[in-house]
Design a protein around this motif. Structure first.
Motif, PDB file in Angstrom:
ATOM      1  N   LEU A  68       0.818  -1.214   0.000  1.00 11.00           N
ATOM      2  CA  LEU A  68       0.000   0.000   0.000  1.00 11.00           C
ATOM      3  C   LEU A  68       0.851   1.263   0.000  1.00 11.00           C
ATOM      4  CD1 LEU A  68      -2.826  -1.014   2.506  1.00 11.00           C
ATOM      5  CD2 LEU A  68      -3.051  -0.671   0.034  1.00 11.00           C
ATOM      6  N   MET A  69       2.084   1.193   0.545  1.00  8.41           N
ATOM      7  CA  MET A  69       2.940   2.379   0.622  1.00  8.41           C
ATOM      8  C   MET A  69       3.905   2.491  -0.544  1.00  8.41           C
ATOM      9  SD  MET A  69       2.377   0.885   3.793  1.00  8.41           S
ATOM     10  CE  MET A  69       3.878   0.309   4.571  1.00  8.41           C
ATOM     11  N   TYR A  70       4.056   1.430  -1.327  1.00  9.89           N
ATOM     12  CA  TYR A  70       5.132   1.377  -2.324  1.00  9.89           C
ATOM     13  C   TYR A  70       5.041   2.524  -3.336  1.00  9.89           C
ATOM     14  CZ  TYR A  70       8.440  -0.458  -5.712  1.00  9.89           C
ATOM     15  OH  TYR A  70       9.503  -0.589  -6.568  1.00  9.89           O
ATOM     16  N   ASN A  71       3.843   2.873  -3.751  1.00  9.87           N
ATOM     17  CA  ASN A  71       3.696   3.907  -4.781  1.00  9.87           C
ATOM     18  C   ASN A  71       4.027   5.309  -4.279  1.00  9.87           C
ATOM     19  OD1 ASN A  71       3.038   1.984  -6.607  1.00  9.87           O
ATOM     20  ND2 ASN A  71       0.872   2.512  -6.772  1.00  9.87           N
ATOM     21  N   SER A  72       4.346   5.439  -2.982  1.00  7.76           N
ATOM     22  CA  SER A  72       4.828   6.720  -2.466  1.00  7.76           C
ATOM     23  C   SER A  72       6.102   7.147  -3.169  1.00  7.76           C
ATOM     24  CB  SER A  72       5.096   6.617  -0.961  1.00  7.76           C
ATOM     25  OG  SER A  72       3.920   6.318  -0.253  1.00  7.76           O
ATOM     26  N   LEU A  73       6.810   6.181  -3.755  1.00  6.68           N
ATOM     27  CA  LEU A  73       8.037   6.472  -4.486  1.00  6.68           C
ATOM     28  C   LEU A  73       7.807   7.496  -5.595  1.00  6.68           C
ATOM     29  CD1 LEU A  73      11.048   5.571  -4.882  1.00  6.68           C
ATOM     30  CD2 LEU A  73      10.196   3.891  -6.516  1.00  6.68           C
ATOM     31  N   GLY A 115      15.577  10.846  -2.493  1.00  9.39           N
ATOM     32  CA  GLY A 115      14.469  10.099  -1.900  1.00  9.39           C
ATOM     33  C   GLY A 115      14.941   8.809  -1.246  1.00  9.39           C
ATOM     34  N   PRO A 116      15.006   7.709  -1.995  1.00 13.39           N
ATOM     35  CA  PRO A 116      15.460   6.449  -1.424  1.00 13.39           C
ATOM     36  C   PRO A 116      16.930   6.513  -1.009  1.00 13.39           C
ATOM     37  CG  PRO A 116      14.315   6.103  -3.501  1.00 13.39           C
ATOM     38  CD  PRO A 116      14.566   7.565  -3.381  1.00 13.39           C
ATOM     39  N   ILE A 174      12.791   3.648   1.493  1.00  9.05           N
ATOM     40  CA  ILE A 174      12.008   4.620   0.733  1.00  9.05           C
ATOM     41  C   ILE A 174      11.165   5.413   1.724  1.00  9.05           C
ATOM     42  CG2 ILE A 174      10.283   4.966  -1.071  1.00  9.05           C
ATOM     43  CD1 ILE A 174      11.060   2.189  -2.170  1.00  9.05           C
ATOM     44  N   PRO A 175      11.438   6.711   1.890  1.00  8.98           N
ATOM     45  CA  PRO A 175      10.646   7.504   2.838  1.00  8.98           C
ATOM     46  C   PRO A 175       9.201   7.650   2.380  1.00  8.98           C
ATOM     47  CG  PRO A 175      12.111   8.925   1.586  1.00  8.98           C
ATOM     48  CD  PRO A 175      12.473   7.515   1.223  1.00  8.98           C
ATOM     49  N   VAL A 176       8.300   7.674   3.336  1.00 10.29           N
ATOM     50  CA  VAL A 176       6.868   7.803   3.073  1.00 10.29           C
ATOM     51  C   VAL A 176       6.369   9.029   3.826  1.00 10.29           C
ATOM     52  CG1 VAL A 176       4.610   6.714   3.377  1.00 10.29           C
ATOM     53  CG2 VAL A 176       6.600   5.319   2.750  1.00 10.29           C
ATOM     54  N   VAL A 192       9.239   2.506   3.662  1.00 12.20           N
ATOM     55  CA  VAL A 192       9.297   1.185   3.042  1.00 12.20           C
ATOM     56  C   VAL A 192      10.746   0.708   3.109  1.00 12.20           C
ATOM     57  CG1 VAL A 192       9.055  -0.098   0.877  1.00 12.20           C
ATOM     58  CG2 VAL A 192       7.353   1.632   1.499  1.00 12.20           C
ATOM     59  N   LYS A 193      10.963  -0.505   3.591  1.00  5.25           N
ATOM     60  CA  LYS A 193      12.311  -1.061   3.716  1.00  5.25           C
ATOM     61  C   LYS A 193      12.387  -2.377   2.947  1.00  5.25           C
ATOM     62  CE  LYS A 193      13.502   1.025   8.188  1.00  5.25           C
ATOM     63  NZ  LYS A 193      14.709   1.721   7.704  1.00  5.25           N
TER      64      LYS A 193
END
Length: 271
Positions: free
Chosen positions: A21-26, A183-184, A202-204, A210-211
């Motif tokens: 659910l958080m991955y697309n924050s990228l 970002g990442p 990956i910061p959210v 996300v790690k």
């Protein structure tokens, strides 16, 4: 020594499931914007997707699949080993795409490090495709044998004269990737015989980052074309970073990246 492929894939599948659910924050980060724009440039530069059948290996939430649909692809088949990533992708497609476009997307649960075609493969895939995408799948690989299995699937899927398009990591120890400027960030590097293991973050905006655990082989992150050559691909090129609007708009901000980039979008032609 790298972790065994089975244990690593089980771990990374769980990480993707848990954080789908958080991955697309990228996409909101400079890194994600760059990848999105560069990929769009790569698939539109020679109009390779118009009317094409496309296979998206490790397609996850369908971000790149939607891009090739926008570029005119006739059909896109997505293969991924994370049910939760695909569930997010299907929900996004329902919200974003019209009914006609959704019909051109098909989703298949499968492990791209295992044979996808023939007996024991993924049922329902086409015999061949005009374009095969493989985005980030090489960055969870701890052995040349697993890497070759992936390239065997890619080669088997692309028709003669067809295209390969893929995103891969460059050396994750560069300042562009360790400082988190874009970002990442990558950390906890451990060398093994053929490559590196490391963690990426990956910061959210809201919630925990996300790690992911990564394995990258030198044969991939160094930019070698050995696998392309071995599995029947020629005319291997990297999409120029200067083709992205974000780089054109602020080259000073991207100077560190241009000196030592964090990823490459690679295109090749099947002989």
């Amino acid at each position: 020594m790298a972790p065994s492929s089975t244990s690593h894939f089980d771990q990374i599948r769980q990480e993707y499931d848990d954080q789908a659910l958080m991955y697309n924050s990228l996409l909101k980060l400079p890194f994600g914007k760059l990848e999105n724009q560069l990929f769009a440039s790569a698939i539109r530069s020679d109009d390779c997707c118009r009317g094409a059948s496309v296979l998206d290996l490790g397609g996850g939430t369908g971000l790149r699949a939607r891009q090739v649909l926008e570029a005119g692809a006739a059909q896109v088949d997505i293969v991924d080993f994370s049910p939760e990533m695909m569930a997010v992708g299907k929900r996004d497609a329902e919200k974003i795409l019209g009914e006609e476009a959704r019909k051109r997307l098909r989703w298949f649960l499968g492990d791209v490090s295992k044979p996808l075609f023939g007996e024991g493969g993924v049922v329902g895939l086409r015999d061949s495709y005009d374009v095969v995408m493989a985005n980030w799948i090489f960055d969870h690989v701890g052995s040349v044998e697993v890497l070759e299995a992936m390239w065997h699937n890619i080669s088997a899927a692309v028709r003669p004269g067809g295209r390969f398009v893929g995103v891969r990591a460059c050396d994750p120890r560069t300042k562009a990737m360790t400082t988190g400027k874009y970002g990442p960030s990558c950390q906890d590097f451990v060398e093994f015989t053929d490559g590196l293991s490391y963690n990426s973050t990956i910061p959210v905006e809201y919630g925990p980052p996300v790690k992911l655990e990564n394995l990258s082989l030198k044969i991939s992150y160094s930019g070698s074309t050995e696998m392309h050559d071995k599995y029947g691909f020629s005319d291997v090129v990297i999409e120029p970073y200067e083709n992205a609007e974000v780089v054109q708009a602020d080259p000073e901000f991207w100077k560190l990246w241009l000196e030592q980039p964090g990823f490459a979008i690679v295109k090749a032609l099947k002989k």
